[in-house]
Structures are given as C-alpha cells and as structure tokens.
Write a protein that holds these residues in place. Sequence first.
Motif, mmCIF file in Angstrom:
data_model
loop_
_atom_site.group_PDB
_atom_site.id
_atom_site.type_symbol
_atom_site.label_atom_id
_atom_site.label_comp_id
_atom_site.label_asym_id
_atom_site.label_seq_id
_atom_site.Cartn_x
_atom_site.Cartn_y
_atom_site.Cartn_z
ATOM 1 N N GLY A 82 0.815 -1.207 0.000
ATOM 2 C CA GLY A 82 0.000 0.000 0.000
ATOM 3 C C GLY A 82 0.850 1.258 0.000
ATOM 4 N N ILE A 83 0.220 2.364 -0.428
ATOM 5 C CA ILE A 83 0.915 3.655 -0.517
ATOM 6 C C ILE A 83 -0.017 4.747 -0.023
ATOM 7 N N HIS A 84 0.520 5.982 0.101
ATOM 8 C CA HIS A 84 -0.270 7.132 0.549
ATOM 9 C C HIS A 84 -0.048 8.298 -0.417
ATOM 10 N N LYS A 101 -5.489 4.154 3.409
ATOM 11 C CA LYS A 101 -4.301 3.663 2.706
ATOM 12 C C LYS A 101 -4.753 3.144 1.331
ATOM 13 N N TYR A 102 -4.011 3.495 0.315
ATOM 14 C CA TYR A 102 -4.331 3.034 -1.035
ATOM 15 C C TYR A 102 -3.607 1.704 -1.293
ATOM 16 N N PRO A 103 -4.269 0.636 -1.822
ATOM 17 C CA PRO A 103 -5.630 0.575 -2.366
ATOM 18 C C PRO A 103 -6.567 -0.245 -1.469
ATOM 19 N N SER A 104 -6.928 0.276 -0.327
ATOM 20 C CA SER A 104 -7.804 -0.465 0.582
ATOM 21 C C SER A 104 -9.204 -0.658 0.012
ATOM 22 N N GLY A 105 -9.558 0.071 -1.052
ATOM 23 C CA GLY A 105 -10.884 -0.087 -1.646
ATOM 24 C C GLY A 105 -11.007 -1.271 -2.582
ATOM 25 N N GLY A 106 -9.893 -1.939 -2.886
ATOM 26 C CA GLY A 106 -9.998 -3.150 -3.693
ATOM 27 C C GLY A 106 -10.818 -4.202 -2.964
ATOM 28 N N GLU A 107 -11.606 -4.966 -3.710
ATOM 29 C CA GLU A 107 -12.534 -5.912 -3.097
ATOM 30 C C GLU A 107 -11.816 -6.903 -2.186
ATOM 31 N N LYS A 108 -10.781 -7.525 -2.670
ATOM 32 C CA LYS A 108 -10.060 -8.520 -1.871
ATOM 33 C C LYS A 108 -9.340 -7.865 -0.692
ATOM 34 N N GLN A 109 -8.830 -6.623 -0.907
ATOM 35 C CA GLN A 109 -8.142 -5.936 0.179
ATOM 36 C C GLN A 109 -9.123 -5.530 1.285
ATOM 37 N N LEU A 110 -10.317 -5.059 0.891
ATOM 38 C CA LEU A 110 -11.301 -4.661 1.900
ATOM 39 C C LEU A 110 -11.773 -5.864 2.715
ATOM 40 N N PRO A 132 -0.149 -4.739 -2.902
ATOM 41 C CA PRO A 132 -1.158 -5.190 -1.947
ATOM 42 C C PRO A 132 -1.535 -6.661 -2.123
ATOM 43 N N ALA A 133 -1.143 -7.269 -3.238
ATOM 44 C CA ALA A 133 -1.454 -8.675 -3.489
ATOM 45 C C ALA A 133 -0.261 -9.581 -3.215
ATOM 46 N N SER A 134 0.811 -9.023 -2.634
ATOM 47 C CA SER A 134 2.017 -9.785 -2.295
ATOM 48 C C SER A 134 2.611 -10.496 -3.503
ATOM 49 N N LEU A 135 2.620 -9.808 -4.626
ATOM 50 C CA LEU A 135 3.217 -10.372 -5.837
ATOM 51 C C LEU A 135 4.664 -9.899 -5.961
ATOM 52 N N LEU A 136 5.310 -10.324 -7.049
ATOM 53 C CA LEU A 136 6.682 -9.902 -7.352
ATOM 54 C C LEU A 136 6.653 -9.099 -8.653
ATOM 55 N N GLU A 162 -4.072 -4.188 -10.715
ATOM 56 C CA GLU A 162 -3.686 -3.037 -11.544
ATOM 57 C C GLU A 162 -3.908 -1.729 -10.800
ATOM 58 N N CYS A 163 -3.564 -1.713 -9.519
ATOM 59 C CA CYS A 163 -3.744 -0.509 -8.717
ATOM 60 C C CYS A 163 -2.725 0.568 -9.047
ATOM 61 N N GLY A 164 -1.570 0.201 -9.598
ATOM 62 C CA GLY A 164 -0.546 1.171 -9.971
ATOM 63 C C GLY A 164 0.402 1.542 -8.871
ATOM 64 N N ALA A 165 0.323 0.885 -7.706
ATOM 65 C CA ALA A 165 1.220 1.227 -6.604
ATOM 66 C C ALA A 165 2.666 0.949 -6.959
ATOM 67 N N CYS A 166 2.916 -0.122 -7.686
ATOM 68 C CA CYS A 166 4.289 -0.477 -8.062
ATOM 69 C C CYS A 166 4.894 0.576 -8.975
ATOM 70 N N ALA A 167 4.121 1.023 -9.971
ATOM 71 C CA ALA A 167 4.623 2.058 -10.878
ATOM 72 C C ALA A 167 4.783 3.383 -10.154
ATOM 73 N N TYR A 168 3.957 3.635 -9.130
ATOM 74 C CA TYR A 168 4.008 4.900 -8.389
ATOM 75 C C TYR A 168 5.344 5.060 -7.655
ATOM 76 N N VAL A 169 5.882 3.954 -7.124
ATOM 77 C CA VAL A 169 7.117 4.051 -6.336
ATOM 78 C C VAL A 169 8.356 3.689 -7.132
ATOM 79 N N CYS A 170 8.214 3.302 -8.386
ATOM 80 C CA CYS A 170 9.369 2.834 -9.166
ATOM 81 C C CYS A 170 10.325 3.989 -9.444
ATOM 82 N N PRO A 171 11.563 3.923 -8.975
ATOM 83 C CA PRO A 171 12.516 5.015 -9.235
ATOM 84 C C PRO A 171 12.973 5.081 -10.685
#
Length: 754
Positions: free
Chosen positions: A12-14, A236-245, A382-386, A412-421
């Motif tokens: 998750g991210i903020h 916390k983003y993406p807590s609105g995802g169905e599986k995450q909620l 948030p899905a504990s993937l790699l 496809e929440c985009g958290a990975c792309a958001y933090v990618c340097p």
Amino acid sequence: MSAREFFDIPGGIHPDERKTLSNRTAIQSAPLPKRLILPLNQHIGTPAEPCVSVGQRVLKGQLIAEATSAVSVPVHAPTSGTVSFIGAQPYPHVSGMLAPAVVIDSDGLDEWAPLQPCDHFHQLAATELLEKIRAAGVNGLGGAGFPTAVKLSARPQQKIHTLIINGTECEPYITADDLLMREKAAELLSGINILAHLIQPEEVLIGIEDNKPEAAAAILRLIGERPYEVVVFPTKYPSGGEKQLIQILTGREVPSGGLPADVGVLCQNVGTTVAIHDAVILGRPLISRITTLTGEALARPMNVECLLGTPVSELLAFAGLQQDKLNRLIMGGPMMGFTLPALDVPVIKTTNCLLASTAAELPAPPPAQPCIRCGDCAQVCPASLLPQQLHFFALGEQTDQLKAHQLFDCIECGACAYVCPSSIPLVQYYRAAKAGIREQEQLQQKADYSKQRFEFRQERLRLAEEQKEAERQARAERNAKARASQTDSSPVAPADEQLKRLKIEASMAQVALKKAEKQLAQHDTDELKAQIAQLRRAAEAAQLALQQAQANAPEPAAVPSSSADDQLKKARIEAAMLKAQVRKLEKVESPNAEQQAQLEQMRSQLSSAEQALGNSPTPAPTPAATPAKPVVDAALKKAKIELAVKRAELKKAEKAELAEAELQSLRAAVSVAETALHAAEAASPKPAPEHVLVNKSGLDEQQRALKTEVAFARADLRKLERDGSAAAQALDSARTRLAEAERQLAAYQEQSAC
C-alpha cells in the motif's frame, strides 16, 4: 461506530488525496443535454440489443436495449425524446474506438414512462427481487461493471455469511461515493435492507476510510436498531480493492484465482446499493449516476448527478473547463484511470470521475530507465506479488512463468509504478500480458473446439461408412442367394455354356485379327505380318471349334421367323417412309413445279405401297415371332428420343438467334428424325398415333424485333419501380414506352393472322 477489530493489508501507498477540490459542495444536478449517446455495452458481458427504431419517440426510463445473455444488462432512455441514430458512436476508451450505441435527441420535457414502485419488498420472493434488479439494468458502479443480479444470484458451495458495503473510495481526487453517503444515507440503508433480505447474511459491515468522517456520521445517525456495523479504518491506497477490503474487515484472504464467495463474503459498492433501492422501491431503472468533476483545469470542481449518455464536454463546460490549462483528461482517478483521447465521449454507468488536470498537476513521467532491482515495487504490492519478476516475464512473453507467478491476481492498482525510481510503466506491461494470455486462451479454446468437431465428424463418417458397408454386404448376400436359387430352379446346360464361350472366343479372335490388319495397312513390317499370321491361325482354330460345337449341339426348339413376316415388316417401313416424305412436301406453302411433280410421284408410290401392304397376307402369330417385339419397341423408343433431342437443339438455336443457315441445317435434322420416327411407328405392332401438324416455323425478323422491344421496355420499367428515388417523369415515360411497344406487337400479330 463499531469498535470492531480490523486488520492491515500488505503493501500500500499514501498518494496525495486532493479530495478537498470537490467534496466541499453539495451534489449538483447537471443540465439536461440536447443529445444523449447510450452505448450498448456499459458493463462486463454481452452488449445489449436495441429494441427501438430510428424516429421512434421514447420516454424517460423506457427500455431501449434488451439484455442478450445471462451476463448482460438492459439499457434505458435517460430522458424523453426521439431516437435519431443507432450505430457506431464514440466510446470512453483509451483506444478512442467506436462502439454500437443508441442516440436520443432530447425534447426537453423529461417525461417519465410508467413506473412500478414497490414498498413491500419483504413480501417478494428472491427471484422477483432479482428480476427487478436485472430489469432495471443495474451493474456495479464502483468497479468493472459486473451485472449485479448475476453477482447476487450466484450461489457458492458455502453460505454467504458476511455482506460488505464498500464505501472506501481510496482513489485520489474521487469523492462521488463520499457525497453519496452524506446526502443519500437513507437510500443507502434501504438498499442494504434489500440485500440483507436477499442474502440473509450473519453480519453486515459498512467499510469507510477515516478520511470521510461526514459520511460515516451520516450513516450512523440513520442506522438505529439495524444490525449493521460501520467500520472506520485508516486511509491507505488501495484499501478499496474488493479482496483488500475483505482482508481489512474480516482478516480472511481470498485464495489466488478465487472469488469473495469462496470465503463466504459478498461485496457491493455504495453507489450500486443505492441503485438497487431505486430499482426495487421506486421502480426506476439505472439512468443516472453521481460523477466527480475535478482537477485544476476546472474553475468549479464538484460532484454532479448526470444522466447516462451525457457528453463529457458538456459536463466539463458546466464545471468551468479552462481549455488553455487542460493537459490531460482522465476518466477515473490518477492511479487506475485512463486518458480520454477526445471530449465527445459519453458518460456511462462506470464513469465515477472526470479529472481535468494541468501539466503542473500531473506532469508526464520521465523516460523509463532500466530496472535497478531495488525491490520497492514488491514492498508496496497489496497482493504480495513480485512486480519485478512479472515485468521481466512480460518482456520475454513467458506465459507459463506469468501464470505461475499469479499475474491475474494483480488488481492493476498502480502502486508499483508509483514508487518505481526507474519510472517503468509496470501496469501497462501487466495489462498487455493479460490481454495476450487471454487471446492465446481464446485461440486455444477455438482450436480445441475445432479439433473436437473434426473428431466428431470423422467418427460420424466412419459409422456411416460402416453402415454402408454392412448394407452392401447384406445386398451381396441377398443377390447371391437369389442367383443360387435361380440356378437351382433353371439350370443352364453345360453344352450351352460351352457354346457361348466358344462364340465369344471366336469373336474376340476376329476382332484382334482385324485390328492387326489395320495396323499393317499403316505400317508394313515383318513383325506385324508374323503377328497377323499367328492371329489368323488362332481365329481359324476358334471358328473351327465353334462350328464343331454347333454341329454337335441339339436343334433349337424355337421356330425361325418366316419370310412372310420379313416381307410384311419391309413393306410397312417402305410405306411409312413414303408417307413421311409426302407430308414433308405437303408442308411447303408455295411449291414450285418440280416440288409439285415430286409430290404427285410420292403420292402414287405411297398408294401402290399401301395397296401392296393391304394385299399381303397377315401371318399368324407364332412363338418364334414373339422375341421380335422388344427389338421393334426399342427402335421406336430410340427414334422418339432422337426426335426430342433434335427439336430441343432447334429450339435452343432459335432462342440464341443463330444464323439462318445453321437453323436450316437443324430443321433438316428434325425432318429426318420425324421420318425415322414414322418408319419406326409403322414397323411397331402398336397402333399408329394420330399426328397433328403444328406450324412451328420460327419468328420472322420484324416480330422478333417487336418482342425484344417489349421485353426491354418492361425490364426498364421494373428497374425504375424498384428504385425508390426514381423521378415520376421517368416512370411515366417508361410506362408510355411499354404500352406503345405492346400495341405495335399486337397489331403486327393481328395482321400476320389475317
């Protein structure tokens, strides 16, 4: 507010929320647009099928497109007006593609169709409630748009014990659900009552992030004695995802590739729940939704309740779009939304936000750099993937590895792309990889189906061939039994069989000898001469053997036909041929002197032949004469067939308008065939048919030209009549031409008859 324990999710991210741009004012009503564009596929599943026609007036809430399958929802008219177009129209998609749609021109009256409200839903069966929801065209308003009735009617192996109402709305900028919960809390609780009556869960949880205190307070004020829990948890983003909620509220994880129902949970978005209330209690179909209009390119960011099909450009103008500041227009939020290529697309059921951003607000990402394997993407997933490994597998199109690393668990929440340097657009790679895998699976399914169909066809052919073979063997056995039975009842004498064989051998020897003699006439060689001598000796030997066998054979019982019968047949044939020649000469309209003399001579010969035929004694029928009948009948049949063929050739040539010389040749062939038929009829023991002379002479040139003109005039008139855009003057001219041609043809035919 519930003191219920909640759980955390991995990663998750903020991101910067920017929700205050649009959540400070009440929901506004968008102006009634002049034209509405209603795509037929505003949901996941099969597109709806139009049930209206162009030019038809429709009322607000009237059905305009029907669901075509189980996973499909209908479409209704958002206002009253006239259907002006049905076909491809702009569609809200990143590709800018067109999609089938119904276009309605508003009449400004906003006149409702008759509705069927229901305030006693507790008395309705579950099937009736589901049908009301399905008929109202309700699908998910907070996610991908799955048909709600299908989601509610799917029964897993275990009971649904937890109903979760998703009021999280974790995406930055979007505040549509926040304002809805504040202003329509009563309708939301009514929709939850309907869902609870349908599902009969053990608990109902309403999940809200702690950045929406006004929404949580509004719902708590109206809950009263209802057994519903409002669970407020940290943002916390993406807590609105169905599986995450589900994991946050219950601590249970949905298995990889599974559904919430697999852990006994059903989730519904707050907007969808209000739409269920409208469908059941008010009888209103889903024709509008609350949409967030936000971004620094708008002078007045807000939330509006707009009709489905409203052009995006009109909503942005209502919110004060500053065109010079607009850099990107995003449908959805900045994390999971997509850029619209144009402003002429309509609002659909899943449009929860329109983000008009400036270049400074959402700057373009820098160019992607090579991955440095920092691992930040894995920490926020948030899905504990790699994500890093999935990226490499996607680049290499390693389908098996992508599946093994649970690519389809990515939301496809985009958290990975958001933090990618390195600014790698990871989500785009994952989307492309998913699309490629789906395409491969579809092709494989088609191939498997084709293979199965081919195997079924081969099996059918094999069974059919086996059946045919069995039938052939059965027929062969029946024929063999019949031949054996016939042989037993009427055996052929061995002497007759030997005589028959010797005749065949003698005939074949003679044929071989004649063939060799013809070759010798063309090529005089010693080798051919020796071969002919050998064949001649063989033919003489075969003939000698045949003569000896005939000498030793007993006399046949049949009596040879008498010479009187032969003379009588000859006389009949001669008389028939003379009669045919007389008839042919009599057909000549204006005979010359030579033809007249020939006719008189033929008549005299015919009279003599008939007199001789009348004086001939009629022989008594004998058994030996009986076999001659089939021969005469066969000759008669052949003569009839020959005459029919010649007449057909003549008729075809006349239709093709061949040269007169060719027609005369064909007419002469018909006359010869008629003469042969008359001769065969005379020789036949059957009574002679009564011949009626019919004038079958061809059309003269003038009559043929008149008939051709009539045919062309009629064809031109029919062509103009089929053409709906033909001028009246052209039709009148064509009718006059046809009438004149028919008059001239009738006058000529009347003149020719006289």
